[in-house]
Write a protein that holds these residues in place. Sequence first.
Motif, PDB file in Angstrom:
ATOM      1  N   ASP A  95       0.781  -1.206  -0.135  1.00  0.00           N
ATOM      2  CA  ASP A  95       0.101   0.008   0.033  1.00  0.00           C
ATOM      3  C   ASP A  95       0.776   1.172  -0.038  1.00  0.00           C
ATOM      4  N   GLN A 101      -3.175  10.190   5.814  1.00  0.00           N
ATOM      5  CA  GLN A 101      -3.353   9.037   6.795  1.00  0.00           C
ATOM      6  C   GLN A 101      -2.415   9.345   7.944  1.00  0.00           C
ATOM      7  N   ARG A 106      -4.515   6.639  10.174  1.00  0.00           N
ATOM      8  CA  ARG A 106      -5.044   5.737   9.423  1.00  0.00           C
ATOM      9  C   ARG A 106      -4.054   5.358   8.628  1.00  0.00           C
ATOM     10  N   GLY A 108      -1.714   2.716   9.422  1.00  0.00           N
ATOM     11  CA  GLY A 108      -1.391   1.338   9.350  1.00  0.00           C
ATOM     12  C   GLY A 108       0.222   0.702   9.661  1.00  0.00           C
ATOM     13  N   PHE A 131      -2.205  -2.506   9.553  1.00  0.00           N
ATOM     14  CA  PHE A 131      -3.300  -2.821   8.617  1.00  0.00           C
ATOM     15  C   PHE A 131      -2.912  -2.175   7.305  1.00  0.00           C
ATOM     16  N   TYR A 132      -3.671  -2.321   6.333  1.00  0.00           N
ATOM     17  CA  TYR A 132      -3.614  -1.594   4.974  1.00  0.00           C
ATOM     18  C   TYR A 132      -4.033  -0.191   5.223  1.00  0.00           C
ATOM     19  N   GLY A 134      -5.238   3.427   5.329  1.00  0.00           N
ATOM     20  CA  GLY A 134      -6.683   3.993   5.172  1.00  0.00           C
ATOM     21  C   GLY A 134      -7.830   3.136   5.510  1.00  0.00           C
ATOM     22  N   SER A 135      -7.623   1.745   5.776  1.00  0.00           N
ATOM     23  CA  SER A 135      -8.731   0.966   6.041  1.00  0.00           C
ATOM     24  C   SER A 135      -9.457   0.898   7.389  1.00  0.00           C
ATOM     25  N   LEU A 136      -8.360   1.435   8.200  1.00  0.00           N
ATOM     26  CA  LEU A 136      -8.947   1.265   9.680  1.00  0.00           C
ATOM     27  C   LEU A 136      -8.446   2.999  10.327  1.00  0.00           C
ATOM     28  N   THR A 244     -12.380  10.376  10.371  1.00  0.00           N
ATOM     29  CA  THR A 244     -12.393   8.997  10.496  1.00  0.00           C
ATOM     30  C   THR A 244     -13.886   8.615  10.958  1.00  0.00           C
ATOM     31  N   VAL A 247     -15.022   5.287   9.424  1.00  0.00           N
ATOM     32  CA  VAL A 247     -13.845   4.177   9.513  1.00  0.00           C
ATOM     33  C   VAL A 247     -14.049   3.510  10.953  1.00  0.00           C
ATOM     34  N   SER A 248     -13.611   2.216  10.957  1.00  0.00           N
ATOM     35  CA  SER A 248     -13.658   1.281  12.180  1.00  0.00           C
ATOM     36  C   SER A 248     -12.324   1.761  12.720  1.00  0.00           C
TER      37      SER A 248
END
Length: 325
Positions: A95, A101, A106, A108, A131-132, A134-136, A244, A247-248
Amino acid sequence: MVETGPSADWARKQVDLGRVPVAVLGIASSQGIEDVVAFGTDDGRQATVEDHFALFSVTKPITALTVMRQVERGTLSLGESLGAAVPGFGAGRTDTVTLEQLLSHRSGIADPALDAGTPLREALTSAGQAFYAGSLVQYCNIAFEGAAAMAEWADGRTFEDQLLSLAGDTGAGSLTFDAACNPHTVHGTGTAGLDVQAMYRNRHPGAGLFGTAADLLNLGSELLRDSGKAVRPATLAAMRRPRTTEVSHITTRPAPLRHTGLGFQLPANESELLAKGIYGHPGWSGTEWWMFPEQDRCVVFLTNVLDAPDVGVDTNQLFNAVAAS
Protein backbone atom coordinates in the motif's frame (compact mmCIF):
# COMPACT_ATOMS: atom_id res chain seq x y z
CA MET A 1 -6.33 37.78 37.97
CA VAL A 2 -9.76 36.19 38.33
CA GLU A 3 -9.59 33.00 40.43
CA THR A 4 -13.30 32.21 40.50
CA GLY A 5 -15.75 30.95 37.92
CA PRO A 6 -16.86 27.52 36.72
CA SER A 7 -13.67 26.58 34.85
CA ALA A 8 -11.29 27.67 37.62
CA ASP A 9 -13.50 25.99 40.21
CA TRP A 10 -13.33 22.76 38.22
CA ALA A 11 -9.52 22.88 38.04
CA ARG A 12 -9.22 23.67 41.75
CA LYS A 13 -11.52 20.72 42.53
CA GLN A 14 -9.20 18.28 40.72
CA VAL A 15 -6.39 19.32 43.09
CA ASP A 16 -8.56 19.51 46.21
CA LEU A 17 -9.85 15.96 45.65
CA GLY A 18 -6.30 14.66 45.16
CA ARG A 19 -6.86 13.57 41.58
CA VAL A 20 -3.85 15.60 40.47
CA PRO A 21 -1.18 17.32 42.59
CA VAL A 22 -1.03 20.54 40.54
CA ALA A 23 -3.07 22.22 37.85
CA VAL A 24 -2.85 25.30 35.65
CA LEU A 25 -6.05 26.46 33.97
CA GLY A 26 -6.09 29.12 31.27
CA ILE A 27 -8.79 30.76 29.16
CA ALA A 28 -8.30 32.88 26.05
CA SER A 29 -10.45 34.41 23.34
CA SER A 30 -9.61 35.73 19.89
CA GLN A 31 -8.62 38.94 21.64
CA GLY A 32 -5.94 37.25 23.75
CA ILE A 33 -5.41 35.63 27.13
CA GLU A 34 -8.18 36.35 29.63
CA ASP A 35 -7.18 34.38 32.71
CA VAL A 36 -4.56 31.90 33.95
CA VAL A 37 -4.63 30.37 37.44
CA ALA A 38 -2.45 27.77 39.17
CA PHE A 39 -3.31 25.41 42.01
CA GLY A 40 -1.47 22.88 44.14
CA THR A 41 1.96 21.80 45.31
CA ASP A 42 3.93 18.75 44.20
CA ASP A 43 6.74 17.52 46.45
CA GLY A 44 7.26 21.04 47.75
CA ARG A 45 7.05 22.73 44.35
CA GLN A 46 4.26 25.29 44.16
CA ALA A 47 2.54 25.43 40.79
CA THR A 48 2.76 28.77 39.00
CA VAL A 49 1.22 30.02 35.77
CA GLU A 50 4.68 30.25 34.15
CA ASP A 51 5.55 26.56 34.69
CA HIS A 52 6.45 24.20 31.86
CA PHE A 53 4.60 20.89 31.62
CA ALA A 54 5.24 17.82 29.48
CA LEU A 55 2.51 18.13 26.85
CA PHE A 56 2.66 14.55 25.52
CA SER A 57 0.08 14.24 22.70
CA VAL A 58 -0.91 17.90 22.76
CA THR A 59 2.27 17.96 20.64
CA LYS A 60 0.40 16.34 17.75
CA PRO A 61 -1.78 19.24 16.56
CA ILE A 62 1.19 21.61 16.88
CA THR A 63 3.23 19.27 14.70
CA ALA A 64 0.32 19.05 12.27
CA LEU A 65 0.06 22.85 12.05
CA THR A 66 3.79 22.98 11.30
CA VAL A 67 3.52 20.38 8.53
CA MET A 68 0.40 21.92 7.04
CA ARG A 69 2.32 25.15 6.47
CA GLN A 70 4.20 23.22 3.81
CA VAL A 71 0.94 22.01 2.26
CA GLU A 72 -0.45 25.54 1.95
CA ARG A 73 2.85 26.70 0.43
CA GLY A 74 2.57 24.02 -2.25
CA THR A 75 5.71 22.13 -1.24
CA LEU A 76 3.72 19.09 -0.01
CA SER A 77 0.36 17.55 -0.77
CA LEU A 78 -1.89 15.54 1.52
CA GLY A 79 -1.71 12.72 -1.01
CA GLU A 80 2.09 12.65 -1.01
CA SER A 81 3.63 9.28 -0.18
CA LEU A 82 5.77 8.88 2.92
CA GLY A 83 8.00 6.61 0.87
CA ALA A 84 9.00 9.56 -1.33
CA ALA A 85 10.41 11.43 1.68
CA VAL A 86 11.77 8.36 3.52
CA PRO A 87 12.89 5.95 0.79
CA GLY A 88 13.59 3.11 3.23
CA PHE A 89 10.07 3.13 4.61
CA GLY A 90 7.54 0.41 3.84
CA ALA A 91 9.72 -2.30 2.37
CA GLY A 92 7.38 -5.18 1.63
CA ARG A 93 4.21 -3.10 1.95
CA THR A 94 1.85 -3.16 -1.02
CA ASP A 95 0.00 0.00 0.00
CA THR A 96 0.93 3.69 0.00
CA VAL A 97 0.96 5.71 3.21
CA THR A 98 0.03 9.35 2.60
CA LEU A 99 0.50 12.50 4.65
CA GLU A 100 -3.27 12.68 5.22
CA GLN A 101 -3.23 9.18 6.69
CA LEU A 102 -0.26 9.98 8.92
CA LEU A 103 -2.03 12.99 10.42
CA SER A 104 -5.36 11.18 10.94
CA HIS A 105 -4.16 7.87 12.47
CA ARG A 106 -4.99 5.82 9.36
CA SER A 107 -1.43 4.94 8.31
CA GLY A 108 -1.41 1.31 9.43
CA ILE A 109 2.09 1.72 10.86
CA ALA A 110 2.79 -0.53 13.85
CA ASP A 111 3.65 1.90 16.66
CA PRO A 112 6.88 1.32 18.64
CA ALA A 113 7.06 2.29 22.31
CA LEU A 114 7.51 5.98 23.07
CA ASP A 115 10.58 5.22 25.18
CA ALA A 116 12.30 2.84 22.75
CA GLY A 117 15.99 3.59 22.39
CA THR A 118 16.01 3.38 18.60
CA PRO A 119 16.34 6.77 16.85
CA LEU A 120 12.91 7.82 15.64
CA ARG A 121 13.71 7.95 11.94
CA GLU A 122 15.19 4.45 12.13
CA ALA A 123 12.18 3.24 14.11
CA LEU A 124 9.86 4.69 11.47
CA THR A 125 11.76 3.07 8.62
CA SER A 126 11.75 -0.35 10.26
CA ALA A 127 8.19 -0.23 11.63
CA GLY A 128 5.88 -3.09 10.70
CA GLN A 129 2.42 -2.91 9.15
CA ALA A 130 -0.65 -3.13 11.39
CA PHE A 131 -3.25 -2.86 8.59
CA TYR A 132 -3.66 -1.63 5.02
CA ALA A 133 -3.31 2.15 4.96
CA GLY A 134 -6.64 3.95 5.11
CA SER A 135 -8.73 0.90 5.99
CA LEU A 136 -8.90 1.44 9.78
CA VAL A 137 -8.13 3.99 12.49
CA GLN A 138 -5.55 3.23 15.17
CA TYR A 139 -3.80 5.84 17.28
CA CYS A 140 -0.17 6.05 16.16
CA ASN A 141 2.62 8.19 17.58
CA ILE A 142 5.39 7.26 15.13
CA ALA A 143 3.18 8.51 12.26
CA PHE A 144 4.01 12.06 13.38
CA GLU A 145 7.71 11.33 12.92
CA GLY A 146 6.72 10.45 9.36
CA ALA A 147 4.89 13.75 8.96
CA ALA A 148 7.90 15.60 10.38
CA ALA A 149 10.18 13.80 7.92
CA MET A 150 7.95 14.91 5.07
CA ALA A 151 8.11 18.54 6.25
CA GLU A 152 11.92 18.36 6.33
CA TRP A 153 11.99 16.80 2.86
CA ALA A 154 9.75 19.56 1.51
CA ASP A 155 11.46 22.53 3.16
CA GLY A 156 15.10 21.64 3.83
CA ARG A 157 15.06 22.97 7.40
CA THR A 158 14.92 20.64 10.38
CA PHE A 159 11.47 19.94 11.68
CA GLU A 160 12.28 21.53 15.04
CA ASP A 161 13.33 24.74 13.28
CA GLN A 162 10.02 24.77 11.41
CA LEU A 163 8.00 24.18 14.57
CA LEU A 164 9.86 26.89 16.47
CA SER A 165 9.14 29.26 13.58
CA LEU A 166 5.42 28.55 14.00
CA ALA A 167 5.77 29.09 17.75
CA GLY A 168 7.55 32.40 17.26
CA ASP A 169 4.92 33.62 14.79
CA THR A 170 2.06 32.91 17.21
CA GLY A 171 3.35 34.00 20.64
CA ALA A 172 4.17 30.47 21.75
CA GLY A 173 7.88 31.15 22.05
CA SER A 174 8.66 28.94 25.04
CA LEU A 175 7.49 25.73 23.38
CA THR A 176 10.49 23.41 23.39
CA PHE A 177 11.65 19.82 23.01
CA ASP A 178 14.36 20.47 25.61
CA ALA A 179 13.72 18.87 29.02
CA ALA A 180 16.08 21.44 30.59
CA CYS A 181 13.02 23.75 30.84
CA ASN A 182 12.32 22.22 34.28
CA PRO A 183 8.89 20.69 33.63
CA HIS A 184 6.79 19.24 36.43
CA THR A 185 7.49 15.58 37.21
CA VAL A 186 4.96 13.28 35.54
CA HIS A 187 3.39 10.78 37.93
CA GLY A 188 2.33 7.25 37.05
CA THR A 189 5.18 6.48 34.69
CA GLY A 190 6.39 3.52 36.77
CA THR A 191 2.96 1.89 36.77
CA ALA A 192 2.68 2.46 33.03
CA GLY A 193 6.17 1.08 32.40
CA LEU A 194 7.26 4.29 30.72
CA ASP A 195 10.87 5.49 30.90
CA VAL A 196 9.89 9.13 30.59
CA GLN A 197 13.46 10.43 30.39
CA ALA A 198 14.10 8.13 27.43
CA MET A 199 10.95 9.48 25.80
CA TYR A 200 12.13 13.04 26.37
CA ARG A 201 15.47 12.25 24.70
CA ASN A 202 13.60 11.18 21.56
CA ARG A 203 12.24 14.74 21.09
CA HIS A 204 9.19 13.04 19.63
CA PRO A 205 7.06 15.12 17.21
CA GLY A 206 4.04 13.15 18.40
CA ALA A 207 4.57 13.50 22.14
CA GLY A 208 7.75 15.35 23.08
CA LEU A 209 6.94 19.04 23.49
CA PHE A 210 7.05 21.02 26.72
CA GLY A 211 5.09 24.22 27.07
CA THR A 212 3.40 26.73 29.32
CA ALA A 213 -0.23 27.75 29.52
CA ALA A 214 0.62 31.03 27.80
CA ASP A 215 2.17 29.17 24.85
CA LEU A 216 -1.00 27.20 24.18
CA LEU A 217 -3.33 30.08 24.94
CA ASN A 218 -1.52 32.42 22.55
CA LEU A 219 -1.52 29.80 19.80
CA GLY A 220 -5.18 29.00 20.50
CA SER A 221 -6.08 32.69 20.42
CA GLU A 222 -4.42 32.95 17.02
CA LEU A 223 -6.45 29.97 15.74
CA LEU A 224 -9.66 31.62 16.98
CA ARG A 225 -8.71 34.85 15.16
CA ASP A 226 -8.02 32.76 12.04
CA SER A 227 -5.86 35.56 10.67
CA GLY A 228 -3.37 33.24 8.97
CA LYS A 229 -0.36 33.69 11.26
CA ALA A 230 -0.44 30.00 12.20
CA VAL A 231 -2.01 28.58 9.04
CA ARG A 232 -4.39 30.08 6.50
CA PRO A 233 -8.15 29.89 7.15
CA ALA A 234 -8.68 27.27 4.43
CA THR A 235 -5.91 25.16 5.95
CA LEU A 236 -7.38 25.33 9.44
CA ALA A 237 -10.82 24.45 8.08
CA ALA A 238 -9.35 21.37 6.40
CA MET A 239 -7.59 20.35 9.62
CA ARG A 240 -10.86 20.58 11.55
CA ARG A 241 -12.74 18.42 9.04
CA PRO A 242 -13.23 14.90 10.50
CA ARG A 243 -11.47 12.15 8.55
CA THR A 244 -12.47 9.08 10.59
CA THR A 245 -16.26 9.15 10.98
CA GLU A 246 -16.94 6.28 8.57
CA VAL A 247 -13.91 4.14 9.47
CA SER A 248 -13.73 1.45 12.17
CA HIS A 249 -11.50 2.26 15.16
CA ILE A 250 -9.03 -0.06 16.85
CA THR A 251 -8.75 1.26 20.39
CA THR A 252 -7.99 0.16 23.94
CA ARG A 253 -9.88 3.16 25.37
CA PRO A 254 -13.35 3.22 23.82
CA ALA A 255 -14.58 6.26 25.76
CA PRO A 256 -14.60 9.08 25.10
CA LEU A 257 -14.58 8.33 21.39
CA ARG A 258 -13.10 11.18 19.40
CA HIS A 259 -12.82 11.56 15.67
CA THR A 260 -9.69 12.93 14.07
CA GLY A 261 -9.14 15.69 11.58
CA LEU A 262 -5.56 16.48 10.60
CA GLY A 263 -3.73 16.43 13.93
CA PHE A 264 -6.78 17.72 15.81
CA GLN A 265 -9.29 15.59 17.66
CA LEU A 266 -13.02 16.27 17.65
CA PRO A 267 -15.52 15.03 20.26
CA ALA A 268 -17.69 12.36 18.65
CA ASN A 269 -20.62 12.50 21.08
CA GLU A 270 -21.66 16.15 21.09
CA SER A 271 -24.97 15.21 22.74
CA GLU A 272 -23.09 15.29 26.08
CA LEU A 273 -21.70 18.77 25.44
CA LEU A 274 -23.14 22.27 25.49
CA ALA A 275 -20.87 23.43 22.66
CA LYS A 276 -20.50 22.26 19.09
CA GLY A 277 -17.45 22.36 16.85
CA ILE A 278 -14.87 21.87 19.61
CA TYR A 279 -11.42 20.84 18.39
CA GLY A 280 -8.08 20.31 20.10
CA HIS A 281 -6.20 17.46 21.76
CA PRO A 282 -5.58 15.76 25.11
CA GLY A 283 -2.22 14.49 26.36
CA TRP A 284 -1.45 11.27 28.26
CA SER A 285 0.03 13.39 31.07
CA GLY A 286 -3.40 14.92 31.75
CA THR A 287 -2.85 17.98 29.58
CA GLU A 288 -5.72 19.44 27.54
CA TRP A 289 -5.85 22.09 24.79
CA TRP A 290 -9.20 22.86 23.13
CA MET A 291 -10.77 25.55 20.98
CA PHE A 292 -14.48 26.49 21.11
CA PRO A 293 -15.07 28.55 17.94
CA GLU A 294 -18.77 29.27 18.59
CA GLN A 295 -17.99 30.61 22.07
CA ASP A 296 -14.72 32.29 21.02
CA ARG A 297 -12.85 30.44 23.76
CA CYS A 298 -9.63 28.46 24.09
CA VAL A 299 -9.10 26.41 27.27
CA VAL A 300 -5.82 24.97 28.52
CA PHE A 301 -5.54 22.56 31.44
CA LEU A 302 -2.03 21.48 32.42
CA THR A 303 -1.22 18.82 34.97
CA ASN A 304 1.16 15.90 35.45
CA VAL A 305 -0.59 12.55 35.98
CA LEU A 306 -0.76 9.77 33.39
CA ASP A 307 -4.25 8.48 32.58
CA ALA A 308 -5.95 11.29 34.51
CA PRO A 309 -9.46 10.21 33.33
CA ASP A 310 -8.95 6.95 35.24
CA VAL A 311 -8.74 8.85 38.55
CA GLY A 312 -11.88 10.88 37.85
CA VAL A 313 -10.73 13.87 35.79
CA ASP A 314 -13.78 14.36 33.55
CA THR A 315 -13.02 16.87 30.82
CA ASN A 316 -16.62 16.93 29.61
CA GLN A 317 -17.34 18.80 32.84
CA LEU A 318 -14.63 21.29 31.92
CA PHE A 319 -15.94 21.64 28.36
CA ASN A 320 -19.41 22.48 29.62
CA ALA A 321 -18.09 24.93 32.19
CA VAL A 322 -16.14 26.74 29.46
CA ALA A 323 -19.10 26.75 27.06
CA ALA A 324 -21.45 28.22 29.67
CA SER A 325 -19.11 30.89 31.01
